[in-house]
Scaffold this active site. Sequence first.
Site, short mmCIF file in Angstrom:
data_model
loop_
_atom_site.label_atom_id
_atom_site.label_comp_id
_atom_site.label_asym_id
_atom_site.label_seq_id
_atom_site.Cartn_x
_atom_site.Cartn_y
_atom_site.Cartn_z
NE ARG A 45 -2.93 0.50 3.32
CZ ARG A 45 -2.19 0.64 4.43
NH1 ARG A 45 -1.37 1.66 4.57
NH2 ARG A 45 -2.27 -0.26 5.40
CE1 TYR A 97 -16.40 13.15 -15.15
CE2 TYR A 97 -15.87 12.97 -12.83
CZ TYR A 97 -16.29 12.39 -14.00
OH TYR A 97 -16.60 11.06 -14.03
CG ASP A 169 -9.45 17.19 -14.18
OD1 ASP A 169 -8.82 16.59 -15.08
OD2 ASP A 169 -10.47 16.71 -13.64
CE LYS A 194 -12.81 9.52 -18.05
NZ LYS A 194 -13.06 10.78 -17.35
C1 LIG Z 1 -13.56 11.08 -15.97
C2 LIG Z 1 -13.08 12.33 -15.35
C3 LIG Z 1 -12.78 12.40 -13.99
C4 LIG Z 1 -13.02 11.24 -13.04
O1 LIG Z 1 -12.13 10.22 -13.27
P1 LIG Z 1 -12.44 8.66 -12.94
O2 LIG Z 1 -11.22 7.99 -13.42
O3 LIG Z 1 -13.68 8.29 -13.67
O4 LIG Z 1 -12.63 8.58 -11.45
C5 LIG Z 1 -12.29 13.60 -13.50
N1 LIG Z 1 -12.10 14.67 -14.30
C6 LIG Z 1 -12.39 14.64 -15.61
C7 LIG Z 1 -12.18 15.86 -16.44
C8 LIG Z 1 -12.88 13.48 -16.19
O5 LIG Z 1 -13.20 13.46 -17.49
#
Ligand SMILES: *Cc1c(COP(=O)(O)O)cnc(C)c1O
Length: 392
Positions: A45, A97, A169, A194
Amino acid sequence: MHPATKLIHSIPIDPLTGAISVPIYQTSTFIQEAPGINKGFDYARSNNPTRAALEQIMAELENGSDGVAFGSGLAAIDAVIRLLKSGDEIIAVDDIYGGAYRLFEKVYKKFGIHVTYVDATDVANISGAITPHTRLIWLESPTNPTLKIADIEAISAIARENGCLLCVDNTFASPALQKPLLLGADLVVHSATKYLGGHSDLIAGLVVTKNKELGEQIRFFQNATGGILAPFDSWLLIRGIETLHLRMRQHCASALRIANFLQQHPAVDKVFYPGLPSHPNHQVACRQSSGFGGIVSFSLKTDSEEAAHQLIGHTRLFRLAESLGGIKSLLSHPATMTHKSIPAEQRRSAGVSDSLIRLSVGLEETDDLLADLAEALEKQEKVKIRTEFSFN
Ligand SMILES: *Cc1c(COP(=O)(O)O)cnc(C)c1O
């Protein structure tokens, strides 16, 4: 050296065997020579060699000091919010988001952390929202689904002047196109689910920090709360990142052609893509990123949910799904999917009209994607003419 070359050669060769692919250390613990004497690893961990390799690659890719890998993008976002304490305030981009909004409003609000949402395309909105309690500015650029662009460098100056942190982000741009830490941000988060992963085969998140001090704090939360990324997923993510630059180049090239095609199509009303000179923040996008990404949104002249649903029913290559950034092209209808819980008036005034469709342009041949959209738009037009006729 080009960043792509640097990235490929930042992936470590296994010092034990010479393995060119980072080994998957599928282990929970590590044998110690004596209490407290180990090879840098004691419990998985706290640290794992496969995850550590990923974290190092990401730190270099984002020009930061530390990378910290989590089990999802939201777990990464959660770790950053833990830097705050009760009474602190956040200024966040208004089309944030949805999952981050839920985390702020449904989890952290009750611990006394308050968030003000502003349109971050105008820097004055950020400075106007600063209070003596502001500790964190939270940006996404480009945003989802209307691809608004915030001036990261200008906003980082405001953050510095007011003694607060700036977190970006960077999911939509990816570090192949945009490096927020070089523009003055303190922290970057990713939904690695993504573009970084890139193949729609894992859920993962990352935080990269500007300096060691922030890195140590985020790593402390990673270990204290336990939302780590598993060794296999860390390996899979490294494998995805290896082709990031190549993939992003193609995503961008196809997306730009598609945006141009949509813009001149008679059935299309608005096209949202930062690479179009008509995009209101195009100049800022040109300045702070080396490409405009693979997401294109557009609305129809017939601005209704039915029209959007008809179009979605007619595409064959663009498949209907949440998420983005993979090799297969996807589309989604925010008004009835991701943004369904937002009241219609509020949703529409944020630019998410009833017919808005978001494309995640994949890696198929661009001509095939254009043909798919052209055919679907034509069929949707025919349905429209038929229904109008039958109502007359
Ligand atoms: C999908 C997404 C998230 C969340 O991420 P997960 O991997 O689904 O927890 C956060 N910010 C943006 C811009 C996203 O597209």
